[in-house]
Design an enzyme around this catalytic site. Structure first.
Site, PDB file in Angstrom:
ATOM      1  N   ASP A  20      -5.424   2.382  17.515  1.00 28.35           N
ATOM      2  CA  ASP A  20      -4.008   2.687  17.640  1.00 28.35           C
ATOM      3  C   ASP A  20      -3.701   3.307  18.999  1.00 28.35           C
ATOM      4  O   ASP A  20      -4.420   4.192  19.473  1.00 28.35           O
ATOM      5  CB  ASP A  20      -3.606   3.656  16.518  1.00 28.35           C
ATOM      6  N   GLU A  77      -4.265  -2.144  19.717  1.00 30.35           N
ATOM      7  CA  GLU A  77      -2.811  -2.109  19.592  1.00 30.35           C
ATOM      8  C   GLU A  77      -2.237  -1.812  20.973  1.00 30.35           C
ATOM      9  O   GLU A  77      -2.254  -0.674  21.442  1.00 30.35           O
ATOM     10  CB  GLU A  77      -2.369  -1.028  18.598  1.00 30.35           C
TER      11      GLU A  77
END
Length: 620
Positions: free
Chosen positions: A257, A299
């Site tokens: 992330d 991401e």
């Protein structure tokens, strides 16, 4: 002493891993043996079924590039209550054709300050209402037996302010303050903020937060998410061990992330710095040493020029997979604009990338849609003003624009800048909600066509298609979040509603909209899984369709050729490709003597396979 598999893998990467580590931590090279020792310890803890899977996947390095891979992302609680509930619903997921399952954040985080689970207070514990770490491991074991790869988010950039490290830092322990960015005054933070863009200027302005004792800590996202300081090798070692802990529970894909943000440098925008790629490269080698069956999904929510570097190079790879974010946003722009020019340009850029680059393609996900489009080009080509066009898109997809069938809500609306992002389910954004409200069968037919065509477009792209849970049965926006004090300030809960099992029960009935969508999507997915033109090494290019409302994509594998046509307008369109010979439309079996001028229904599509190609599996 007998050489182990770990020893051989470590030896293969040791020189580069040590060199990168010592370059990054020049004054702390002595910490590398402890880092290497941690890797061995994690390998020792890896159970036999996972080691066996590692060996199988090492022998088949392209195992995750098959055309039959189909993903689904879901929230554990919304889908089935808890992890045991998801395990009990694996049969449904298999019925959906899913063999890649992404569980949205489920690690322990404060209930009222979690940012949807992205403020982790314990990387080795599950949210109590969802179960325990043993339940996650049992689910991973069941997925592995069912042939489903399990993906989990790993929040690298920050921890919750409730994490043990943060609590000890707040209490004054210097060792733990060194794991974050602590300052005694605003002098340095103000220098940072001169060059660092704000992530959430409306809901969480600024990149720093002042604590009760007057000290200031870096919080790029929200005040309760404290940025980790990867200049400290203890942070990198402990976070890497946390990642490997999850891998050893049976997680197959680790979603990194916010990876572009993890290295901070005064005087820069603190995005995509070279050290980020050093860390990503080291993590790739760590996985190849300890758990080579595990993949890294980056991401990177940025334009293609900044996304592609996170693949690394063939000699020094970084992430195995990345999200195709810009194509997703451009797809929704194209639906509102009724013109494929920008999408064609976007796909030309994607098709020009090396075929080894693997993207995850999607229409909707847990997050909002940000309008990160190529505005300089839109301005040059059409005279579009960025602010005005963003307002048009948001008005269109919230149903404010005259004649718009879409129903969505804004997220992070900033009237001062005239900017906002968009929330809503695929079905509601495609007009199904509005058609049902109006009780208009004709509008419903077009909305269903729009929904199925967008999914056909997603499935036509190279990479792994990922469906957002509920989209397979046309789940609509859930407005009940407005009545929940813990959720009502975050409009993303509009599309994070509980899975409607009563609606899903209608999926076998072709006379219901759920049945039509489910069976239509399954037919598309089955065709894709069986057609060699969808192989990852197929040649793909965008062609002229003859009409600016229609996109033409050509996929070739050996002597097989598939022409994919997509009408992004609400009108009948005649478009095609400059070809001789006969073709057969795969979805409906319609034969065509000529595909130069194919009539497409409003928001319709066609998958046209050239006749006379070798049977699937027999291509030269």
């Amino acid at each position: 002493m007998r050489e182990t598999v770990f020893d051989r893998r470590l030896a293969r990467h040791l020189d580069e891993l040590k060199w990168l580590y010592c370059e990054l931590y020049r004054d702390k090279e002595e910490s590398f043996p402890a880092f290497a020792g941690m890797l061995r310890r994690c390998w020792d803890q890896r159970k036999k079924p996972l080691r066996d899977q590692d060996r199988r996947r090492e022998a088949d390095p392209d195992w995750y590039r098959r055309r039959d891979l189909l993903g689904m992302m879901l929230y554990t609680g919304a889908f089935a209550g808890n992890l045991e509930g998801v395990r009990s619903r694996l049969k449904y997921l298999k019925e959906c054709g899913v063999n890649y399952l992404h569980l949205m954040p489920l690690l322990q985080s404060p209930k009222d300050r979690s940012d949807g689970g992205y403020a982790v207070s314990d990387f080795r514990a599950v949210q109590p209402e969802l179960g325990a770490m043993d339940d996650l491991e049992r689910l991973a074991d069941a997925c592995r037996r069912a042939g489903v790869s399990l993906c989990l988010d790993f929040v690298m950039n920050h921890t919750s302010e409730d994490h043990e490290w943060a609590r000890r830092a707040r209490a004054g322990e210097e060792e733990y303050r060194a794991r974050y960015f602590f300052y005694d005054s605003w002098d340095i933070p103000r220098e940072f903020e001169k060059t660092v863009p704000q992530v959430f200027p409306t809901t969480a302005p600024g990149s720093f937060t002042q604590l009760e004792d007057g000290r200031v800590v870096m919080t790029s996202f929200y005040p309760y998410q404290w940025d980790l300081n990867y200049r400290n090798p203890a942070v990198f070692q402990d976070m890497t061990e946390n990642l490997l802990y999850l891998a050893n529970r049976g997680v197959d894909v680790i979603r990194l992330d916010a990876v572009p943000y993890i290295w901070k440098e005064l005087g820069t925008d603190c995005r995509n710095l070279p050290q980020v790629h050093t860390l990503a490269r080291m993590l790739r080698m760590v996985c190849e040493i300890v758990c080579p069956g595990v993949l890294l999904l980056g991401e990177v929510v940025m334009e293609p020029a900044k996304v592609a570097p996170y693949f690394g190079t063939p000699e020094k790879p970084e992430c195995h997979m990345l999200y195709n974010v810009t194509t997703m946003a451009t797809t929704w722009h194209t639906l509102a604009a009724g013109d494929v020019s920008l999408l064609k340009r976007q796909m030309e850029a994607v098709c020009a990338l090396p075929r080894g680059f693997l993207f995850l393609n999607y229409l909707r996900c847990h997050d909002d849609i940000g309008w990160g489009l190529d505005y300089p080009w839109l301005n040059r080509r059409f005279g579009f003003d960025e602010a005005a066009h963003k307002k048009y898109l948001n008005d269109y997809f919230t149903g404010k624009w005259p004649g718009s069938p879409s129903r969505g809500e804004l997220y992070n609306d900033d009237p001062r800048l005239g900017d906002a992002r968009l929330c809503g389910t695929t079905a509601s954004l495609c007009g199904i909600e509005a058609a049902l409200e109006a009780g208009d069968p004709a509008l419903l037919e077009q909305a269903l066509a729009r929904d199925l065509t967008l999914h056909a477009w997603m499935l036509s792209q190279s990479g792994i298609p990922v469906v957002y849970s509920g989209d397979e049965v046309g789940q609509l926006n859930d407005y009940t979040y407005h009545d929940n004090p813990e959720k009502r300030e975050d409009s993303r809960y509009l599309h994070r509603g509980s899975f409607q099992w009563d609606r899903a029960a209608l999926r076998a009935d072709p006379d219901t909209l759920q049945g039509r969508l489910f069976q239509g999507l399954r037919r598309l997915e089955t065709i894709r899984a069986g057609e060699p033109c969808f192989d990852p090494d197929a040649q793909v290019r965008v062609e002229e369709s003859g009409d600016s409302r229609c996109l033409a994509l050509c996929r070739r594998k050996g002597e097989r050729e598939l022409i994919c046509l997509f009408n992004f307008s609400g009108e009948f369109v005649r478009a095609g490709a400059d070809r001789e010979g006969r073709y057969t439309e795969l979805m409906y079996g319609t034969p065509y003597e000529n595909i130069r001028s194919v009539e497409l229904w409003p928001n319709g599509f066609a998958w046209l396979l050239r006749d006379g190609a070798p049977a699937a599996g027999q291509e030269p």
